[in-house]
Design an enzyme around this catalytic site. Structure first.
Site, PDB file in Angstrom:
ATOM      1  N   PRO A   9       0.564  -1.305  -0.428  1.00  0.00           N
ATOM      2  CA  PRO A   9      -0.240  -0.340   0.083  1.00  0.00           C
ATOM      3  C   PRO A   9       0.976   1.056   0.032  1.00  0.00           C
ATOM      4  O   PRO A   9       1.857   1.795   0.794  1.00  0.00           O
ATOM      5  CB  PRO A   9      -0.543   0.051   1.179  1.00  0.00           C
ATOM      6  CG  PRO A   9      -0.472  -1.385   2.018  1.00  0.00           C
ATOM      7  CD  PRO A   9       0.438  -2.257   0.976  1.00  0.00           C
ATOM      8  N   ASN A  10       0.725   2.413  -0.709  1.00  0.00           N
ATOM      9  CA  ASN A  10       0.410   3.475  -0.688  1.00  0.00           C
ATOM     10  C   ASN A  10       1.991   3.736  -1.862  1.00  0.00           C
ATOM     11  O   ASN A  10       2.564   5.119  -1.665  1.00  0.00           O
ATOM     12  CB  ASN A  10       0.813   4.573   0.445  1.00  0.00           C
ATOM     13  CG  ASN A  10      -0.236   4.443   1.299  1.00  0.00           C
ATOM     14  OD1 ASN A  10      -1.215   4.582   0.729  1.00  0.00           O
ATOM     15  ND2 ASN A  10      -0.273   3.755   2.547  1.00  0.00           N
ATOM     16  N   ARG A  17       4.486  10.351  -2.602  1.00  0.00           N
ATOM     17  CA  ARG A  17       4.199  10.752  -1.072  1.00  0.00           C
ATOM     18  C   ARG A  17       6.084  11.231  -0.348  1.00  0.00           C
ATOM     19  O   ARG A  17       6.653  10.785  -1.219  1.00  0.00           O
ATOM     20  CB  ARG A  17       3.977   9.441  -0.952  1.00  0.00           C
ATOM     21  CG  ARG A  17       4.045   8.471   0.191  1.00  0.00           C
ATOM     22  CD  ARG A  17       3.463   7.298   0.795  1.00  0.00           C
ATOM     23  NE  ARG A  17       3.425   6.610   1.867  1.00  0.00           N
ATOM     24  CZ  ARG A  17       4.329   5.640   2.218  1.00  0.00           C
ATOM     25  NH1 ARG A  17       4.803   4.584   1.042  1.00  0.00           N
ATOM     26  NH2 ARG A  17       4.374   5.249   3.193  1.00  0.00           N
ATOM     27  N   TYR A  22      10.930   9.589   1.076  1.00  0.00           N
ATOM     28  CA  TYR A  22      11.349   8.308  -0.254  1.00  0.00           C
ATOM     29  C   TYR A  22      11.663   8.521  -1.699  1.00  0.00           C
ATOM     30  O   TYR A  22      11.815   8.006  -2.172  1.00  0.00           O
ATOM     31  CB  TYR A  22       9.935   8.232  -0.505  1.00  0.00           C
ATOM     32  CG  TYR A  22       9.353   7.134   1.128  1.00  0.00           C
ATOM     33  CD1 TYR A  22       9.773   6.030   1.201  1.00  0.00           C
ATOM     34  CD2 TYR A  22       7.665   7.575   1.905  1.00  0.00           C
ATOM     35  CE1 TYR A  22       9.371   5.502   2.259  1.00  0.00           C
ATOM     36  CE2 TYR A  22       7.507   6.981   3.098  1.00  0.00           C
ATOM     37  CZ  TYR A  22       7.836   5.897   3.278  1.00  0.00           C
ATOM     38  OH  TYR A  22       6.931   5.585   4.740  1.00  0.00           O
ATOM     39  N   ASN A  73       8.358  -5.802  -0.315  1.00  0.00           N
ATOM     40  CA  ASN A  73       8.178  -3.750   0.220  1.00  0.00           C
ATOM     41  C   ASN A  73       6.164  -3.744   0.747  1.00  0.00           C
ATOM     42  O   ASN A  73       5.715  -3.682  -0.104  1.00  0.00           O
ATOM     43  CB  ASN A  73       8.194  -2.397   0.027  1.00  0.00           C
ATOM     44  CG  ASN A  73       8.452  -1.440   0.573  1.00  0.00           C
ATOM     45  OD1 ASN A  73       8.352  -1.441   2.008  1.00  0.00           O
ATOM     46  ND2 ASN A  73       9.194  -0.176   0.213  1.00  0.00           N
ATOM     47  N   ALA A  76       2.855  -0.630   5.004  1.00  0.00           N
ATOM     48  CA  ALA A  76       2.508  -0.450   6.220  1.00  0.00           C
ATOM     49  C   ALA A  76       1.996  -2.063   6.896  1.00  0.00           C
ATOM     50  O   ALA A  76       1.822  -1.626   8.126  1.00  0.00           O
ATOM     51  CB  ALA A  76       1.326   0.965   6.813  1.00  0.00           C
ATOM     52  N   GLU A  97      12.727  -9.651   2.344  1.00  0.00           N
ATOM     53  CA  GLU A  97      11.507  -7.769   2.473  1.00  0.00           C
ATOM     54  C   GLU A  97      12.308  -6.463   2.313  1.00  0.00           C
ATOM     55  O   GLU A  97      14.005  -6.390   2.549  1.00  0.00           O
ATOM     56  CB  GLU A  97      11.254  -7.765   3.902  1.00  0.00           C
ATOM     57  CG  GLU A  97      10.537  -6.768   4.981  1.00  0.00           C
ATOM     58  CD  GLU A  97      10.327  -6.980   6.464  1.00  0.00           C
ATOM     59  OE1 GLU A  97      10.625  -8.309   6.501  1.00  0.00           O
ATOM     60  OE2 GLU A  97      10.216  -6.454   6.835  1.00  0.00           O
ATOM     61  N   HIS A  99      12.264  -2.566   2.445  1.00  0.00           N
ATOM     62  CA  HIS A  99      12.208  -0.641   3.231  1.00  0.00           C
ATOM     63  C   HIS A  99      12.693   0.352   2.009  1.00  0.00           C
ATOM     64  O   HIS A  99      14.279  -0.031   2.782  1.00  0.00           O
ATOM     65  CB  HIS A  99      11.973  -1.121   4.561  1.00  0.00           C
ATOM     66  CG  HIS A  99      11.206  -1.848   4.728  1.00  0.00           C
ATOM     67  ND1 HIS A  99       9.706  -1.593   4.618  1.00  0.00           N
ATOM     68  CD2 HIS A  99      11.654  -3.047   5.342  1.00  0.00           C
ATOM     69  CE1 HIS A  99       8.986  -2.633   5.080  1.00  0.00           C
ATOM     70  NE2 HIS A  99      10.265  -4.013   5.884  1.00  0.00           N
ATOM     71  N   ARG A 106      13.006   5.558  12.592  1.00  0.00           N
ATOM     72  CA  ARG A 106      12.052   6.313  12.774  1.00  0.00           C
ATOM     73  C   ARG A 106      10.845   5.890  13.659  1.00  0.00           C
ATOM     74  O   ARG A 106      11.445   5.534  14.742  1.00  0.00           O
ATOM     75  CB  ARG A 106      10.987   6.128  10.997  1.00  0.00           C
ATOM     76  CG  ARG A 106      12.409   6.163   9.902  1.00  0.00           C
ATOM     77  CD  ARG A 106      11.200   6.201   8.428  1.00  0.00           C
ATOM     78  NE  ARG A 106       9.879   6.393   8.105  1.00  0.00           N
ATOM     79  CZ  ARG A 106       8.955   6.302   7.253  1.00  0.00           C
ATOM     80  NH1 ARG A 106       9.066   5.655   7.071  1.00  0.00           N
ATOM     81  NH2 ARG A 106       8.091   7.613   7.487  1.00  0.00           N
TER      82      ARG A 106
HETATM   83  C1  DQA Z   1       8.501   1.320   3.892  1.00  0.00           C
HETATM   84  C2  DQA Z   1       8.124   1.626   5.385  1.00  0.00           C
HETATM   85  C3  DQA Z   1       6.985   1.303   6.063  1.00  0.00           C
HETATM   86  O1  DQA Z   1       7.188   1.804   7.913  1.00  0.00           O
HETATM   87  C4  DQA Z   1       6.055   2.796   5.617  1.00  0.00           C
HETATM   88  O2  DQA Z   1       4.806   2.073   5.953  1.00  0.00           O
HETATM   89  C5  DQA Z   1       5.976   2.333   3.476  1.00  0.00           C
HETATM   90  C6  DQA Z   1       7.129   2.383   3.628  1.00  0.00           C
HETATM   91  C7  DQA Z   1       9.534   2.060   3.088  1.00  0.00           C
HETATM   92  O3  DQA Z   1       9.752   1.419   1.963  1.00  0.00           O
HETATM   93  O4  DQA Z   1      10.526   2.497   3.502  1.00  0.00           O
HETATM   94  O5  DQA Z   1       4.775   2.140   3.421  1.00  0.00           O
HETATM   95  O6  DQA Z   1       8.004   0.225   3.388  1.00  0.00           O
END
Ligand code: DQA
Length: 146
Positions: A9-10, A17, A22, A73, A76, A97, A99, A106
């Protein structure tokens, strides 16, 4: 060899964003970068992004037979989705995984990953390069297994 690049998501909002966290590059740029890295290494990369938990669960199930490895990735979902953790644990395909940001530096809730113990490796805080590093981790693992 086939590798799945999956973003949760997102991550479709990359470039827009929170650019201070990012960056300004888009999901299309990221997918292109990893696809090209795949071509250079002789592997096919399939790309998938969804904001919906069930769609991501379905894609992981598909990866059990359709892909040799997954770069993932979870966004959240990392911090609370036991359904996605169980999906990763359900398949024999290795999952790395990733990020973009350094989740340990953070808010405290981001340091918790429900994927601990079911992923082959976790890469955090290396920006888009982390996805290419994940590809190399998977290839090294898959090639040494054959
Ligand atoms: C993320 C880190 C997560 O905490 C966050 O909710 C994201 C992006 C990252 O790529 O740093 O959506 O996975």
């Amino acid at each position: 060899m086939r590798i799945l690049l999956m973003n949760g998501p997102n991550l479709n909002m990359l470039g827009v964003r929170e650019p201070d966290i990012y960056g300004r590059d888009t999901l299309a740029t990221l997918e292109d970068m990893v696809t090209r890295a795949g071509v250079e290494r002789g592997v096919e990369v399939g790309c998938f992004q969804s904001n919906h938990e069930g769609a991501l669960v379905d894609k992981l199930h598909e990866a059990h037979t359709a892909y040799d490895g997954v770069i993932y990735n979870p966004g959240a979902h990392t911090h609370y989705s036991y359904a996605l953790r169980d999906a990763v644990a359900s398949i024999s395909t290795p999952v790395v995984e990733v990020h973009i940001s350094d989740v340990d530096a953070r808010e405290p809730f981001r340091a918790i990953s429900v994927f601990d113990g079911v992923v082959a490796e976790k890469i955090s805080g290396r920006g888009f390069q982390g996805y290419v590093d994940a590809l190399d981790v998977l290839l090294e693992r898959l090639r040494s297994a054959h």
